[in-house]
Design a protein around this motif. Sequence first.
Motif, PDB file in Angstrom:
ATOM      1  N   UNK A  82      44.876   8.189  34.792  1.00 11.67           N
ATOM      2  CA  UNK A  82      43.515   7.670  34.742  1.00 11.67           C
ATOM      3  C   UNK A  82      42.508   8.816  34.664  1.00 11.67           C
ATOM      4  N   UNK A  83      43.027  10.059  34.688  1.00 11.96           N
ATOM      5  CA  UNK A  83      42.177  11.245  34.620  1.00 11.96           C
ATOM      6  C   UNK A  83      43.009  12.393  34.087  1.00 11.96           C
ATOM      7  N   UNK A  84      42.544  13.047  33.054  1.00 13.23           N
ATOM      8  CA  UNK A  84      43.260  14.175  32.466  1.00 13.23           C
ATOM      9  C   UNK A  84      42.603  15.487  32.892  1.00 13.23           C
ATOM     10  N   UNK A  85      43.394  16.511  33.180  1.00 11.45           N
ATOM     11  CA  UNK A  85      42.883  17.844  33.441  1.00 11.45           C
ATOM     12  C   UNK A  85      42.345  18.093  34.836  1.00 11.45           C
ATOM     13  N   UNK A  86      42.544  17.171  35.766  1.00 10.62           N
ATOM     14  CA  UNK A  86      42.053  17.362  37.132  1.00 10.62           C
ATOM     15  C   UNK A  86      42.863  18.456  37.822  1.00 10.62           C
ATOM     16  N   UNK A  87      42.193  19.202  38.683  1.00  6.83           N
ATOM     17  CA  UNK A  87      42.866  20.274  39.420  1.00  6.83           C
ATOM     18  C   UNK A  87      42.519  20.166  40.896  1.00  6.83           C
ATOM     19  N   UNK A  88      43.432  20.632  41.721  1.00  4.83           N
ATOM     20  CA  UNK A  88      43.147  20.726  43.144  1.00  4.83           C
ATOM     21  C   UNK A  88      43.095  22.200  43.512  1.00  4.83           C
ATOM     22  N   UNK A  89      42.298  22.520  44.495  1.00  8.16           N
ATOM     23  CA  UNK A  89      42.201  23.911  44.916  1.00  8.16           C
ATOM     24  C   UNK A  89      40.948  24.147  45.735  1.00  8.16           C
ATOM     25  N   UNK A  90      40.655  25.401  45.951  1.00  7.49           N
ATOM     26  CA  UNK A  90      39.473  25.785  46.712  1.00  7.49           C
ATOM     27  C   UNK A  90      38.450  26.406  45.773  1.00  7.49           C
ATOM     28  N   UNK A  91      37.192  26.218  46.083  1.00 12.24           N
ATOM     29  CA  UNK A  91      36.117  26.805  45.298  1.00 12.24           C
ATOM     30  C   UNK A  91      35.038  27.299  46.242  1.00 12.24           C
ATOM     31  N   UNK A  92      34.332  28.329  45.824  1.00 11.85           N
ATOM     32  CA  UNK A  92      33.190  28.847  46.587  1.00 11.85           C
ATOM     33  C   UNK A  92      32.004  28.969  45.644  1.00 11.85           C
ATOM     34  N   UNK A  93      30.789  28.918  46.180  1.00 10.05           N
ATOM     35  CA  UNK A  93      29.602  29.064  45.324  1.00 10.05           C
ATOM     36  C   UNK A  93      29.586  30.429  44.636  1.00 10.05           C
ATOM     37  N   UNK A  94      28.945  30.494  43.488  1.00 13.57           N
ATOM     38  CA  UNK A  94      28.881  31.725  42.697  1.00 13.57           C
ATOM     39  C   UNK A  94      28.195  32.868  43.441  1.00 13.57           C
ATOM     40  N   UNK A  95      27.313  32.542  44.390  1.00 18.41           N
ATOM     41  CA  UNK A  95      26.600  33.605  45.106  1.00 18.41           C
ATOM     42  C   UNK A  95      27.481  34.332  46.129  1.00 18.41           C
ATOM     43  N   UNK A  96      28.652  33.808  46.411  1.00 20.12           N
ATOM     44  CA  UNK A  96      29.561  34.474  47.343  1.00 20.12           C
ATOM     45  C   UNK A  96      30.158  35.703  46.673  1.00 20.12           C
ATOM     46  N   UNK A  97      30.288  36.766  47.417  1.00 16.73           N
ATOM     47  CA  UNK A  97      30.802  38.021  46.872  1.00 16.73           C
ATOM     48  C   UNK A  97      32.294  38.156  47.181  1.00 16.73           C
ATOM     49  N   UNK A  98      33.071  37.159  46.752  1.00 18.35           N
ATOM     50  CA  UNK A  98      34.518  37.207  46.957  1.00 18.35           C
ATOM     51  C   UNK A  98      35.222  36.743  45.686  1.00 18.35           C
ATOM     52  N   UNK A  99      36.446  37.218  45.525  1.00 18.09           N
ATOM     53  CA  UNK A  99      37.273  36.794  44.398  1.00 18.09           C
ATOM     54  C   UNK A  99      38.573  36.141  44.855  1.00 18.09           C
TER      55      UNK A  99
END
Length: 108
Positions: A82-99
């Motif tokens: 019912x949904x193509x290309x969905x992913x699970x994981x963690x995300x942080x805002x772009x202003x965070x200085x981490x990779x």
Amino acid sequence: MDGTSIELALLPWDDAIFTANVAKIALEQQGFNVTLTQVDPAIMFESIATGSADASLAVWMPVTHAELYEQYESNFEDLGPNLEGAKTGLAVPAYMDIDFLEDLEPKE
């Protein structure tokens, strides 16, 4: 369809709750009597396999629910994604200085 009861099993995740409620409204507009029941993933698969629930829109394949899917797959019909290309994981805002997660500093 007129008054036919349908029970949708859903997981207590925001996306599953939203999707199930949209489906509920659409099915009710077609004359179905829809019940939504939040359950644990294992209970969701068991409920559909045994017929105590009719369907779910909350199956995350191929990874998250793969083991449960394989356990019960001979007891239900898979109607496809019912949904193509969905992913699970963690995300942080772009202003965070981490990779990487390792870049996070422990709370003191």
